[in-house]
Design a protein around this motif. Structure first.
Motif: not given
Length: 282
Positions: A155-160, A238-242, A259-265
């Motif tokens: 996944t792709v994490l939120p962008f700062h 972030r959405d474009t990259v994801a 594109t779904a949610g934060p990264e899972r372990p």
């Protein structure tokens, strides 16, 4: 047996490449000493980055076009190998964590490319923004990884958003990039440089495996201005990259939703698999 031969061959190539980069560095220093002026090292670094990518045994596919003008590039971040891959495609400067500057080969190349190093947790974001804006204003494109860390690529994490302001400060566009590593049409789990991985252990682990496919997709540049809602812009980029990463996976037969949610372990079996000393049968 095959993995041992492969590792030996690629390490030989990589060692030869290290010697070649050392010679190039010496020539650059001598040339600057004789001419008494600095060289534009960006094309040289780009050539060396491309050589490093080849030595790593990566099968590269590039989609879309990098901007003709100076831009701030933003990309998802999976591994240290993102640096030579992207640095070999376009002349640019990186913003990277300070530790990268101490790594063999990659660290030297990063310094020659004019990488802007930042100490994590040092309250340096404001100074880094100013450094990026200064480089952009001087006509040098810069790449930042707005996630702030590497991920498994699932996944792709939120962008700062803070560093994105440098584009408006310098009056340039932002161009998003998606990068994805695949093996047999599935997201690759060997390339990601995450958790407690160390470069000296990760490199031979990567070199002993069959070649991995990497796709780099350049998206259209995005115009920016100082009055933007920057958090919204960061989410949009972030959405474009994801979505780009997801499309790459889908085109290669995977239905993974990036594109779904934060990264899972990573699951326990995969963490154990990544730590195992020999995965040549994978």
């Amino acid at each position: 047996m095959m993995s041992t031969l492969r590792l030996g061959w690629r390490l030989t190539l990589f060692s030869g490449f290290l010697v070649a980069t050392g010679l190039i560095a010496t020539v650059c220093l001598l040339t600057e000493a004789v001419s008494r002026r600095g060289l534009n090292r960006a094309p040289i670094a780009r050539f060396c980055f491309d050589g490093a990518t080849r030595c790593l045994g990566l099968r590269l596919q590039v989609e879309g076009e990098p901007a003709d003008a100076t831009v701030l590039y933003v990309s998802n971040h999976i591994s240290w190998s993102d640096i030579p891959i992207l640095g070999g495609r376009v002349p640019l400067r990186f913003l990277s964590k300070a530790e990268v500057g101490t790594w063999p080969v990659i660290g030297w190349l990063a310094r020659q490319a004019g990488t802007l190093f930042i100490v994590r947790g040092g309250g340096r974001a404001g100074a880094a923004r100013a450094d990026i804006a200064s480089a952009l204003a001087a006509g040098q494109s810069v790449l930042v990884f707005p996630e702030g860390t590497t991920t498994s690529g699932l996944t792709v994490l939120p962008f700062h958003s803070r560093l994105l302001h440098a584009a408006a400060d310098a009056g340039v566009d932002i161009q998003p990039i998606s990068i994805a590593y695949t093996r047999h049409g599935r997201p690759d789990h060997l390339v990601p440089f995450i958790g407690e991985d160390e470069f000296q252990q990760h490199l031979p682990r990567l070199l002993k495996q069959p070649a991995v496919d990497v796709t780099v997709r350049f998206h259209p540049p995005r115009r920016v201005s100082a009055d933007l809602a920057w958090n919204d812009l960061a989410a949009e980029l972030r959405d474009t990259v994801a979505q780009g990463v997801q499309q790459i996976y889908q085109e290669q037969g995977s239905t993974l939703n990036t594109t779904a949610g934060p990264e899972r372990p990573l699951p326990r079996w995969l963490r154990a698999y990544r730590r195992s000393p020999d995965r040549s049968k994978a």
